[in-house]
Motif scaffolding. Structure first.
Motif, PDB file in Angstrom:
ATOM      1  N   CYS A   1      24.998  95.296  51.217  1.00  0.00           N
ATOM      2  CA  CYS A   1      24.623  96.534  50.518  1.00  0.00           C
ATOM      3  C   CYS A   1      24.932  96.455  49.029  1.00  0.00           C
ATOM      4  CB  CYS A   1      25.317  97.732  51.166  1.00  0.00           C
ATOM      5  SG  CYS A   1      24.609  98.191  52.767  1.00  0.00           S
ATOM      6  N   LEU A   2      26.028  95.810  48.674  1.00  0.00           N
ATOM      7  CA  LEU A   2      26.311  95.590  47.253  1.00  0.00           C
ATOM      8  C   LEU A   2      25.256  94.681  46.627  1.00  0.00           C
ATOM      9  CD1 LEU A   2      30.195  95.200  47.356  1.00  0.00           C
ATOM     10  CD2 LEU A   2      28.912  97.050  46.249  1.00  0.00           C
ATOM     11  N   MET A   3      24.822  93.671  47.357  1.00  0.00           N
ATOM     12  CA  MET A   3      23.769  92.786  46.859  1.00  0.00           C
ATOM     13  C   MET A   3      22.456  93.552  46.658  1.00  0.00           C
ATOM     14  SD  MET A   3      24.509  89.377  49.169  1.00  0.00           S
ATOM     15  CE  MET A   3      23.126  88.443  48.524  1.00  0.00           C
ATOM     16  N   LEU A   4      22.120  94.403  47.611  1.00  0.00           N
ATOM     17  CA  LEU A   4      20.888  95.190  47.470  1.00  0.00           C
ATOM     18  C   LEU A   4      21.006  96.152  46.296  1.00  0.00           C
ATOM     19  CD1 LEU A   4      20.226  95.864  51.248  1.00  0.00           C
ATOM     20  CD2 LEU A   4      18.763  94.519  49.724  1.00  0.00           C
ATOM     21  N   HIS A   5      22.176  96.762  46.149  1.00  0.00           N
ATOM     22  CA  HIS A   5      22.375  97.667  45.014  1.00  0.00           C
ATOM     23  C   HIS A   5      22.246  96.932  43.682  1.00  0.00           C
ATOM     24  CE1 HIS A   5      24.094 100.579  42.292  1.00  0.00           C
ATOM     25  NE2 HIS A   5      25.023  99.697  41.954  1.00  0.00           N
ATOM     26  N   GLU A   6      22.789  95.725  43.618  1.00  0.00           N
ATOM     27  CA  GLU A   6      22.762  94.955  42.370  1.00  0.00           C
ATOM     28  C   GLU A   6      21.443  94.215  42.152  1.00  0.00           C
ATOM     29  OE1 GLU A   6      24.792  94.839  39.914  1.00  0.00           O
ATOM     30  OE2 GLU A   6      26.503  95.940  40.731  1.00  0.00           O
ATOM     31  N   GLY A   7      20.523  94.292  43.111  1.00  0.00           N
ATOM     32  CA  GLY A   7      19.235  93.625  42.952  1.00  0.00           C
ATOM     33  C   GLY A   7      19.296  92.123  43.129  1.00  0.00           C
ATOM     34  N   VAL A   8      20.248  91.627  43.917  1.00  0.00           N
ATOM     35  CA  VAL A   8      20.407  90.187  44.084  1.00  0.00           C
ATOM     36  C   VAL A   8      19.175  89.522  44.702  1.00  0.00           C
ATOM     37  CG1 VAL A   8      21.770  88.384  45.220  1.00  0.00           C
ATOM     38  CG2 VAL A   8      22.920  90.307  44.101  1.00  0.00           C
ATOM     39  N   PRO A   9      18.511  90.117  45.710  1.00  0.00           N
ATOM     40  CA  PRO A   9      17.294  89.458  46.212  1.00  0.00           C
ATOM     41  C   PRO A   9      16.247  89.242  45.118  1.00  0.00           C
ATOM     42  CG  PRO A   9      18.027  91.114  47.771  1.00  0.00           C
ATOM     43  CD  PRO A   9      18.863  91.299  46.541  1.00  0.00           C
ATOM     44  N   GLU A  10      16.096  90.205  44.228  1.00  0.00           N
ATOM     45  CA  GLU A  10      15.145  90.052  43.126  1.00  0.00           C
ATOM     46  C   GLU A  10      15.613  88.984  42.138  1.00  0.00           C
ATOM     47  OE1 GLU A  10      12.951  92.780  39.675  1.00  0.00           O
ATOM     48  OE2 GLU A  10      14.536  93.633  40.933  1.00  0.00           O
ATOM     49  N   ILE A  11      16.909  88.943  41.876  1.00  0.00           N
ATOM     50  CA  ILE A  11      17.452  87.935  40.970  1.00  0.00           C
ATOM     51  C   ILE A  11      17.224  86.533  41.540  1.00  0.00           C
ATOM     52  CG2 ILE A  11      19.612  86.996  40.027  1.00  0.00           C
ATOM     53  CD1 ILE A  11      20.578  89.942  39.821  1.00  0.00           C
ATOM     54  N   ALA A  12      17.428  86.390  42.867  1.00  0.00           N
ATOM     55  CA  ALA A  12      17.212  85.086  43.498  1.00  0.00           C
ATOM     56  C   ALA A  12      15.751  84.664  43.413  1.00  0.00           C
ATOM     57  CB  ALA A  12      17.664  85.136  44.950  1.00  0.00           C
ATOM     58  N   SER A  13      14.832  85.630  43.606  1.00  0.00           N
ATOM     59  CA  SER A  13      13.405  85.312  43.484  1.00  0.00           C
ATOM     60  C   SER A  13      13.051  84.937  42.051  1.00  0.00           C
ATOM     61  CB  SER A  13      12.560  86.512  43.932  1.00  0.00           C
ATOM     62  OG  SER A  13      12.670  86.707  45.333  1.00  0.00           O
ATOM     63  N   SER A  14      13.637  85.629  41.096  1.00  0.00           N
ATOM     64  CA  SER A  14      13.388  85.311  39.683  1.00  0.00           C
ATOM     65  C   SER A  14      13.906  83.922  39.350  1.00  0.00           C
ATOM     66  CB  SER A  14      14.064  86.351  38.783  1.00  0.00           C
ATOM     67  OG  SER A  14      13.485  87.628  38.964  1.00  0.00           O
ATOM     68  N   GLN A  15      15.051  83.571  39.901  1.00  0.00           N
ATOM     69  CA  GLN A  15      15.613  82.246  39.636  1.00  0.00           C
ATOM     70  C   GLN A  15      14.671  81.147  40.119  1.00  0.00           C
ATOM     71  OE1 GLN A  15      19.636  81.656  41.014  1.00  0.00           O
ATOM     72  NE2 GLN A  15      19.427  79.433  41.044  1.00  0.00           N
ATOM     73  N   ARG A  16      14.063  81.333  41.301  1.00  0.00           N
ATOM     74  CA  ARG A  16      13.141  80.318  41.817  1.00  0.00           C
ATOM     75  C   ARG A  16      11.925  80.160  40.913  1.00  0.00           C
ATOM     76  NH1 ARG A  16      14.694  82.630  46.878  1.00  0.00           N
ATOM     77  NH2 ARG A  16      12.795  83.896  46.982  1.00  0.00           N
ATOM     78  N   ARG A  17      11.573  81.245  40.191  1.00  0.00           N
ATOM     79  CA  ARG A  17      10.438  81.180  39.259  1.00  0.00           C
ATOM     80  C   ARG A  17      10.867  80.776  37.855  1.00  0.00           C
ATOM     81  NH1 ARG A  17       9.844  86.433  41.066  1.00  0.00           N
ATOM     82  NH2 ARG A  17      10.071  87.165  38.907  1.00  0.00           N
ATOM     83  N   HIS A  18      12.182  80.509  37.689  1.00  0.00           N
ATOM     84  CA  HIS A  18      12.746  80.204  36.363  1.00  0.00           C
ATOM     85  C   HIS A  18      12.501  81.364  35.409  1.00  0.00           C
ATOM     86  CE1 HIS A  18      12.550  75.554  37.087  1.00  0.00           C
ATOM     87  NE2 HIS A  18      12.995  76.214  38.138  1.00  0.00           N
TER      88      HIS A  18
END
Length: 335
Positions: free
Chosen positions: A127-144
């Motif tokens: 839930c902290l990860m979802l609040h902080e937007g970690v899934p989106e950050i991880a997707s952004s990282q894969r796209r550089h």
């Protein structure tokens, strides 16, 4: 099933343990573990430990108690005529429904609650990860891609938990301690100390527009299969997140993918899947803002079997005292 203290099988039970070959060693039930858990309660008249591919069928037929993580219901129905109690070392038993194979003289108990401490930690982390937007950050990282979004504190964010049993309750306690505002959905509507407002499944859709994060922790039953689909995801506020630690069947994954693709849902974390391991060709691997966890939310590498056997020991003590058993599965409810 009515159990009285005069039953000889409680004092000197014949126990059959069936392990599944190839599973993680953390789930293997050994004779030493069984004897250790029951030492102060009884002395088994017979204790047989086998893998499912090397059954001792005569011992299986004689057994009063079966301990197993995976149940061969056809074999139980046809051969296990002496069984009084099954201790399933898994919490989920939906794979064995309908329970027409289970006679009224046989009690099925599960491992509900043994996961609570671990899943509470995982739920808070997710839930902290979802609040902080970690899934989106991880997707952004894969796209550089440098995609900087600022987030406020988690305290005060609204979490809706569907399924406030042992697992959902453990998550609620951790979230409450971190300052989240938690609403719960449970069949009974019974209050929980860590939950600000408790509702029933009839009010589930009314609660969706109020949730920043939805956590699914319910058992899989005919009523919860497909619980969250396009309608439910659309009802969530734009930018909300989702965590599934229940069963894969409670979510329509095509609808979830669409909601993530459109950006309506900001992120999702899944820890359960219809097929595990998740096949390499599954499209879920590449859904933006979706994090795939390999079913690790609830299990720890040590102590699992001991906690399962503690349920059995407690139930034998309760049976000896003529008290109702804990962790019994209701065939009508499916959990």
């Amino acid at each position: 099933m009515v159990i009285t203290a005069s039953d000889a099988w409680i004092r000197a039970p014949r126990i059959y343990v069936e392990n599944a070959r190839g599973r993680d060693p953390a789930y293997e039930v050994t004779a030493e573990a069984v004897l250790g858990s029951l030492r102060s309660l009884c002395a088994p008249a017979e204790l047989t430990c086998r893998f499912s591919d090397e059954r001792d069928l005569p011992a299986f037929r004689r057994a009063d108690i079966l301990i197993a993580g995976r149940l061969d219901t056809a074999l139980i129905a046809s051969e296990a005529r002496e069984l009084k109690l099954i201790q399933c070392t898994s919490a989920g038993v939906e794979a064995y429904a309908p329970f027409d194979w289970l006679p009224p003289t046989l009690t099925l108990t599960n491992a509900s609650g043994v996961h609570a401490a671990k899943v509470g930690e995982f739920g808070l982390m997710a839930c902290l990860m979802l609040h902080e937007g970690v899934p989106e950050i991880a997707s952004s990282q894969r796209r550089h891609a440098w995609n900087r979004r600022l987030r406020g504190v988690a305290a005060g964010r609204r979490v809706l938990i569907h399924g406030v049993g042992a697992l959902g309750g453990a998550v609620a306690e951790r979230l409450h301690g971190a300052g989240f505002r938690v609403t719960g959905v449970r069949r009974s509507g019974k209050p929980h100390a860590a939950i600000e407002r408790m509702t029933t499944p009839a009010q589930f859709h009314d609660e969706l527009p109020l949730a920043d994060i939805i956590v699914l922790a319910c058992p899989l039953t005919p009523e919860t299969r497909g619980l969250v689909g396009a309608r439910e995801l659309a009802a969530l506020p734009k930018g909300s997140g989702l965590l599934n630690i229940a069963r894969a069947g409670v979510i329509d994954h095509a609808a979830l993918t669409s909601s993530l693709d459109s950006g309506h849902l900001s992120g999702a974390i899944l820890d359960v899947f219809e097929q595990e391991p998740l096949p390499a060709g599954s499209p879920l691997w590449d859904v933006p803002n979706l994090m795939v966890f390999p079913h690790v939310s609830a299990d720890a590498p040590d102590g699992y079997v001991d906690r399962c056997l503690a349920i059995l020991a407690d139930n034998l003590a309760r049976a000896k005292a003529g008290q109702p058993l804990h962790n019994t599965v209701d065939p009508q409810l499916g959990y």
